[in-house]
Motif scaffolding. Sequence first.
Motif, PDB file in Angstrom:
ATOM      1  N   ALA A 262      31.498  42.935  46.604  1.00  0.00           N
ATOM      2  CA  ALA A 262      32.441  44.046  46.088  1.00  0.00           C
ATOM      3  C   ALA A 262      33.385  44.584  46.962  1.00  0.00           C
ATOM      4  O   ALA A 262      34.540  44.954  46.722  1.00  0.00           O
ATOM      5  CB  ALA A 262      31.339  45.228  45.601  1.00  0.00           C
ATOM      6  N   LEU A 273      32.120  47.213  39.954  1.00  0.00           N
ATOM      7  CA  LEU A 273      31.846  46.021  40.960  1.00  0.00           C
ATOM      8  C   LEU A 273      30.441  46.016  41.581  1.00  0.00           C
ATOM      9  O   LEU A 273      29.726  45.175  41.534  1.00  0.00           O
ATOM     10  CB  LEU A 273      32.708  45.901  42.000  1.00  0.00           C
ATOM     11  CG  LEU A 273      34.481  45.706  41.344  1.00  0.00           C
ATOM     12  CD1 LEU A 273      35.327  45.544  42.741  1.00  0.00           C
ATOM     13  CD2 LEU A 273      34.388  44.434  40.599  1.00  0.00           C
ATOM     14  N   GLU A 277      27.597  43.530  40.969  1.00  0.00           N
ATOM     15  CA  GLU A 277      26.715  42.902  42.044  1.00  0.00           C
ATOM     16  C   GLU A 277      25.104  43.222  41.902  1.00  0.00           C
ATOM     17  O   GLU A 277      24.572  42.060  42.386  1.00  0.00           O
ATOM     18  CB  GLU A 277      27.390  43.159  43.495  1.00  0.00           C
ATOM     19  CG  GLU A 277      26.845  42.515  44.531  1.00  0.00           C
ATOM     20  CD  GLU A 277      27.714  42.814  45.748  1.00  0.00           C
ATOM     21  OE1 GLU A 277      27.921  42.124  46.794  1.00  0.00           O
ATOM     22  OE2 GLU A 277      28.113  43.801  45.947  1.00  0.00           O
ATOM     23  N   THR A 282      26.383  37.656  42.720  1.00  0.00           N
ATOM     24  CA  THR A 282      27.850  36.848  43.013  1.00  0.00           C
ATOM     25  C   THR A 282      28.315  36.234  41.698  1.00  0.00           C
ATOM     26  O   THR A 282      29.516  36.139  41.564  1.00  0.00           O
ATOM     27  CB  THR A 282      27.842  35.900  43.826  1.00  0.00           C
ATOM     28  OG1 THR A 282      27.166  34.719  43.629  1.00  0.00           O
ATOM     29  CG2 THR A 282      27.534  36.479  45.402  1.00  0.00           C
ATOM     30  N   LEU A 285      30.577  38.751  39.642  1.00  0.00           N
ATOM     31  CA  LEU A 285      31.767  38.960  40.427  1.00  0.00           C
ATOM     32  C   LEU A 285      32.866  37.741  40.389  1.00  0.00           C
ATOM     33  O   LEU A 285      33.967  38.019  40.402  1.00  0.00           O
ATOM     34  CB  LEU A 285      31.394  39.395  41.885  1.00  0.00           C
ATOM     35  CG  LEU A 285      30.820  40.475  42.246  1.00  0.00           C
ATOM     36  CD1 LEU A 285      30.391  40.664  43.521  1.00  0.00           C
ATOM     37  CD2 LEU A 285      31.552  41.698  41.889  1.00  0.00           C
TER      38      LEU A 285
END
Length: 362
Positions: A262, A273, A277, A282, A285
Motif C-alpha cells: 500500500a 488499499l 492488503e 498483494t 493490490l
Amino acid sequence: MLSVMSQQCEQQRTEHTALWGPSAQCGGAGGAVSDDMGVPEEAVDLGGPRREFLRLLIEALPLSPMFEGEEGKMNLALDSAAMREDRYFIAGRAIAVSLVHGGPPAGFLSPTLFSCLVDGPDLAKPVLEDVADSDLREKIKRVKECKSFEDLIVATEPLQEYLANAGCLRPLRRLEDKDLLIHDIIMFQVMHRVRGPFERYTMPPKVTASHEKCRFGIYTFDDVNNLKFQDGLRTLEVLDKIQDHPESFRTLLCWSPSVLTADLLDSFWRDYLADAEDQDGTQKLGTIFAFATGANTVPPIGFSPQPSIEFLHQEPDAQTMSKLPIANTCINCLKLPLHTSYKDFQENMDFALGNTHGFGIA
C-alpha cells in the motif's frame, strides 16, 4: 540497467523503421483497438494497452505446455508441437520484449533454468524438486532413501524401462552407486531431455550477422528454422544483458515475494488499499494496479507517464455524479468517485475491479 536497455531499444526501433518503414514501429501514438468482445474503441497509446497486452501474455506463458513444475519455479517441458511451430522461440522473445517495453518480468523461471541462461546447461545443477513428474519424483526418492544394496535393486526395478530410454541403465555393484544414478536421472529429466527446446546444438558466435538480425527481431525463413527458447531471449540483446548482469535479472526472472504494498500506491484512498492488503495480500493490490495502469506490478523500466490519481466531480450538464472509478491505462490515470461513506466507496471499487477484466471499458 533496464533503462539503458530501453534507450537502446529506442535507437534500434529507429534503425528498424529505416529498414521496414513507419508501419513497423511499436507503440503507435493512436488509433482504434478492439476489446475482448471485438468492439472497437478509440485510444491514444502512451503505454497502457501495450502493458496490459504484455501482462496477459506473460501470465499465459506458465500455463502453456512449454513449461512445467511448481508455480513460480518452472522449467522447460518437452512439447513436440511447440518445437515444430517454434513456440519456444516465441516464448523467449515475449519475455525479452516485455522486459524492454515496460511489461512485467517473467518471474516464474526456476533457479535451474535461470542458471542455464547465464552459464549454459552443462554447468547447471538441477535438484530433485525440479522434476515435475510426480510419479518419477517419488521413484527417485525411494532410490535416494535406500539403506542397503538389496533395497537399491528393488527400488530401481520399476525404473528399468525409463533408465534404458534415458541412457542411464547400467549394472549396480554397491549402494554408493545410487548417488551417481540419481544425478544422471535428474540431469536427463530436467536438462538433457529439453536441450532441443532450450538451444540449438551449434550456437552462433556472440556477434554475427544472425545475431544482428536477432537484435531487431528480423528473421528470414532459413533463420527461423529451429530457433529455440534461448534464441528468443536474444531479441533486443536481452540475453547478453542477463549473462553480463545475472544478479540484476535474477529477481526479475525467478520468483520472489512481491514488493507491491500500500505504501507504493500512496494516495488519499489509503484505507481502501490497506484493507485490500489485509484481506487478500498483494493479489488484490496487483488487481488495483492492473485496473489503473494495465500492469499488475511495477514494470522493470518503470512507468511513463507516472501514475496519477484524480477525483470525479459532477459535470455541469450531468444529472448524477459517477459512483464508479474510471481508469485510463494509456496515461496511467485513475479517477476515483466521491462518496460520503467509506462503505459505499469500498463496494463500488470492488464492483469495478471485479467486472473490468481484459480490454473492455474500465
